[in-house]
Design a protein around this motif. Structure first.
Motif, PDB file in Angstrom:
ATOM      1  N   MET A   1       3.587  -0.951   3.900  1.00 14.92           N
ATOM      2  CA  MET A   1       3.059   0.523   3.866  1.00 14.92           C
ATOM      3  C   MET A   1       4.090   1.580   3.533  1.00 14.92           C
ATOM      4  O   MET A   1       5.133   1.535   4.246  1.00 14.92           O
ATOM      5  N   PHE A   2       4.024   2.285   2.450  1.00 13.86           N
ATOM      6  CA  PHE A   2       4.875   3.612   1.888  1.00 13.86           C
ATOM      7  C   PHE A   2       4.050   4.821   1.870  1.00 13.86           C
ATOM      8  O   PHE A   2       3.093   4.809   1.294  1.00 13.86           O
ATOM      9  N   TRP A   3       4.631   5.732   2.244  1.00 13.62           N
ATOM     10  CA  TRP A   3       4.447   7.149   2.097  1.00 13.62           C
ATOM     11  C   TRP A   3       5.178   7.852   0.931  1.00 13.62           C
ATOM     12  O   TRP A   3       6.504   7.828   0.964  1.00 13.62           O
ATOM     13  N   LEU A   4       4.474   8.443  -0.159  1.00 21.92           N
ATOM     14  CA  LEU A   4       5.172   8.947  -1.271  1.00 21.92           C
ATOM     15  C   LEU A   4       5.401  10.456  -0.760  1.00 21.92           C
ATOM     16  O   LEU A   4       4.405  11.486  -0.497  1.00 21.92           O
ATOM     17  N   GLY A   5       6.686  10.850  -0.677  1.00 23.39           N
ATOM     18  CA  GLY A   5       6.732  12.320  -0.023  1.00 23.39           C
ATOM     19  C   GLY A   5       6.756  13.140  -1.435  1.00 23.39           C
ATOM     20  O   GLY A   5       6.588  12.793  -2.497  1.00 23.39           O
TER      21      GLY A   5
ATOM     22  N   LEU B   1       0.778  -1.148   0.120  1.00 21.38           N
ATOM     23  CA  LEU B   1       0.016   0.195  -0.133  1.00 21.38           C
ATOM     24  C   LEU B   1       0.934   1.409   0.148  1.00 21.38           C
ATOM     25  O   LEU B   1       1.610   1.397   0.695  1.00 21.38           O
ATOM     26  N   VAL B   2       0.737   1.798  -0.936  1.00 16.17           N
ATOM     27  CA  VAL B   2       1.588   3.372  -1.056  1.00 16.17           C
ATOM     28  C   VAL B   2       0.704   4.479  -1.161  1.00 16.17           C
ATOM     29  O   VAL B   2      -0.247   4.267  -1.995  1.00 16.17           O
ATOM     30  N   LEU B   3       0.687   5.271  -0.093  1.00 17.84           N
ATOM     31  CA  LEU B   3      -0.074   6.611  -0.118  1.00 17.84           C
ATOM     32  C   LEU B   3       0.930   7.675  -0.249  1.00 17.84           C
ATOM     33  O   LEU B   3       1.850   7.747  -0.062  1.00 17.84           O
ATOM     34  N   GLY B   4       0.108   8.870  -0.792  1.00 15.86           N
ATOM     35  CA  GLY B   4       1.071  10.165  -0.895  1.00 15.86           C
ATOM     36  C   GLY B   4       0.049  11.187  -1.309  1.00 15.86           C
ATOM     37  O   GLY B   4      -0.661  11.338  -2.283  1.00 15.86           O
ATOM     38  N   SER B   5       0.007  12.436  -0.501  1.00 13.39           N
ATOM     39  CA  SER B   5      -0.563  13.721  -1.101  1.00 13.39           C
ATOM     40  C   SER B   5      -0.128  14.821  -0.296  1.00 13.39           C
ATOM     41  O   SER B   5       0.832  14.750   0.516  1.00 13.39           O
ATOM     42  N   GLY B   6      -0.439  16.158  -0.759  1.00 12.17           N
ATOM     43  CA  GLY B   6      -0.053  17.257  -0.168  1.00 12.17           C
ATOM     44  C   GLY B   6       0.109  18.521  -1.333  1.00 12.17           C
ATOM     45  O   GLY B   6      -0.050  19.567  -0.887  1.00 12.17           O
ATOM     46  N   LEU B   7       0.453  18.111  -2.580  1.00 11.94           N
ATOM     47  CA  LEU B   7       0.421  19.148  -3.456  1.00 11.94           C
ATOM     48  C   LEU B   7      -1.084  19.823  -3.575  1.00 11.94           C
ATOM     49  O   LEU B   7      -0.925  21.081  -3.598  1.00 11.94           O
TER      50      LEU B   7
ATOM     51  N   ASN C   1      13.339  -2.698  -3.097  1.00 11.11           N
ATOM     52  CA  ASN C   1      14.429  -3.311  -2.516  1.00 11.11           C
ATOM     53  C   ASN C   1      14.167  -3.254  -0.764  1.00 11.11           C
ATOM     54  O   ASN C   1      14.489  -4.290  -0.137  1.00 11.11           O
ATOM     55  N   ALA C   2      13.065  -2.480  -0.261  1.00 12.29           N
ATOM     56  CA  ALA C   2      12.755  -2.447   0.736  1.00 12.29           C
ATOM     57  C   ALA C   2      11.693  -3.473   1.215  1.00 12.29           C
ATOM     58  O   ALA C   2      11.875  -4.170   2.241  1.00 12.29           O
ATOM     59  N   LEU C   3      10.834  -3.850   0.140  1.00 11.08           N
ATOM     60  CA  LEU C   3      10.202  -5.144   0.266  1.00 11.08           C
ATOM     61  C   LEU C   3      10.783  -6.229   0.516  1.00 11.08           C
ATOM     62  O   LEU C   3      10.608  -7.195   1.247  1.00 11.08           O
ATOM     63  N   VAL C   4      12.166  -6.477  -0.252  1.00  6.08           N
ATOM     64  CA  VAL C   4      12.904  -7.478  -0.122  1.00  6.08           C
ATOM     65  C   VAL C   4      13.480  -7.760   1.439  1.00  6.08           C
ATOM     66  O   VAL C   4      13.245  -8.766   1.928  1.00  6.08           O
ATOM     67  N   ILE C   5      13.706  -6.500   1.817  1.00  5.66           N
ATOM     68  CA  ILE C   5      14.334  -6.385   3.192  1.00  5.66           C
ATOM     69  C   ILE C   5      13.138  -6.668   4.196  1.00  5.66           C
ATOM     70  O   ILE C   5      13.338  -7.502   5.220  1.00  5.66           O
TER      71      ILE C   5
ATOM     72  N   GLY D   1       7.600   6.979  14.720  1.00  4.61           N
ATOM     73  CA  GLY D   1       6.893   5.944  15.071  1.00  4.61           C
ATOM     74  C   GLY D   1       5.709   5.804  14.289  1.00  4.61           C
ATOM     75  O   GLY D   1       4.642   4.835  15.009  1.00  4.61           O
ATOM     76  N   GLY D   2       5.535   6.094  13.164  1.00  3.52           N
ATOM     77  CA  GLY D   2       4.487   5.827  12.192  1.00  3.52           C
ATOM     78  C   GLY D   2       4.469   4.650  11.316  1.00  3.52           C
ATOM     79  O   GLY D   2       5.620   3.959  11.462  1.00  3.52           O
ATOM     80  N   PRO D   3       3.535   4.235  10.764  1.00  2.00           N
ATOM     81  CA  PRO D   3       3.228   3.088  10.012  1.00  2.00           C
ATOM     82  C   PRO D   3       4.200   2.846   8.721  1.00  2.00           C
ATOM     83  O   PRO D   3       4.171   1.761   8.112  1.00  2.00           O
TER      84      PRO D   3
END
Length: 358
Positions: free
Chosen positions: A264-268, A221-227, A348-352, A308-310
């Protein structure tokens, strides 16, 4: 001849490896992402049990990677695969051999990225081939939700998983204005969803309502917003409050699940080149000061793991700054090579992370 102590270490490593994998057989059959990284786990398991008897190996590896004092090398040698996660964004940028490598969005010389060889060797980072990525994500449901930055990440994923003709054919539907998109790689059982969610409230609703009521949650799950918030609301504190709601919803999604929670990933936010933005409103509201304030809220609202976030942060800002102004045509959206870097950092983060769940 191998010493008795080393032999015992090998036996212990085999026990650590095969017993948990046997117990996890059902889960592995559901999500093949764990199979892909089995070789890494074998190396880690054997290394952990042999390192007391062969101390020179990790010391040499750490010294060649970090090029620091012996004390620092010793500390690095004791780290596991998870200690490589902070180095995922340490990519180098250089001019590409052909302008065709840019993906078509930039306004100047095409650029390409890579991990420094010493870092790639020490941590095992690699740009995945189509076959490798398909194997890693075999049987997985990938959901990406957010604004145009998220859409560009989906494009990078499709370009990796599909052949060039199929990826090109998918682009018109993917870039249909303000709409969702769904694709599948049937041969591998991979599902890819893009959800148009430009505001943080859209993401909170997705987590609290849509996914909590679904019979299954995404594997990735990849989320990202802000613009959009920066342009239309222009209030960093309000953005931070909204991010705190997203973080709370994500944590509640993780807690009651009988199966492993999503990765979970956050798109900066990207680096904004103010003078290149294409409207007066954007140039007025989306400036460097506001961007720094919004980035601070991402770091301090319990959203990302450093606070401390997910979510593991995919630092688009750092990558877009590294690629440079020549990689953007409108000061906001960047060449495909940038989102390719984001994608491979995530993979690569998923592999780890997969190894840590075995």
């Amino acid at each position: 001849m191998v010493s008795a102590a080393a032999q015992a270490g090998v036996v212990a490593a085999c026990v650590v490896l095969f017993v948990p994998m046997g117990l996890a057989g059902w889960h592995l059959s559901r999500n093949k992402v764990l199979f892909f990284s089995g070789a890494l786990f074998v190396s880690l398991a054997v290394g952990v049990h042999l390192s007391p008897y062969l101390p020179s190996v990790p010391h040499l590896l750490a010294a060649s990677f970090f090029n620091t004092s012996p004390g620092a090398a010793s500390a690095a040698a004791s780290s596991s695969g998870s200690s490589c996660v902070p180095f995922l964004h340490r990519v180098s940028w250089s001019d590409a051999a052909s302008a065709a490598a840019s993906g078509g969005l930039g306004g100047g010389t095409a650029r390409t990225w890579s991990w420094p060889p010493s870092l790639a060797s020490a941590c095992g980072f690699a740009r995945l081939s189509r076959d490798d990525a398909s194997l890693l994500l075999n049987g997985s449901w990938v959901m990406v939700a957010g604004d145009s930055q998220a859409r560009l990440l989906v494009l990078a994923l499709l370009r990796l998983l599909l052949d060039p003709a199929a990826a090109a054919a998918a682009e018109p539907e993917l870039f249909r204005r303000h709409s969702d998109y769904r694709a599948a790689v049937l041969a591998r059982g991979i599902s890819v969803d893009f959800v148009w969610a430009p505001f943080e409230s859209n993401l909170t609703r997705l987590l609290r309502e849509d996914l909590r009521l679904a019979p299954r949650v995404p594997d990735v799950l990849v989320l990202g917003s802000g613009l959009w918030h920066m342009l239309h609301v222009t209030d960093a504190a309000s953005y931070g409050d909204a991010l705190a709601s997203v973080a709370g919803a994500a944590k509640s999604l993780r807690s009651p699940l009988p199966v492993p929670p999503p990765h979970m990933f956050w798109l900066g936010l990207p680096h904004l080149v103010n003078q290149m933005l294409n409207t007066d409103a954007k140039r007025a509201h989306m400036n460097a000061t506001m961007l720094r304030a919004y980035d601070t809220e991402v770091d301090q609202r319990g959203l990302v793991r450093g606070d401390g976030g997910p979510f593991l942060l995919l630092d688009v800002g750092k990558l877009t700054q590294g690629c440079g102004q020549q990689c953007t045509g409108d000061g906001m959206h960047y060449d495909g090579e940038v989102y390719d870097a984001v994608l491979h950092i995530m993979l690569n983060a998923l592999v780890i992370e997969s190894q840590q769940r075995i």
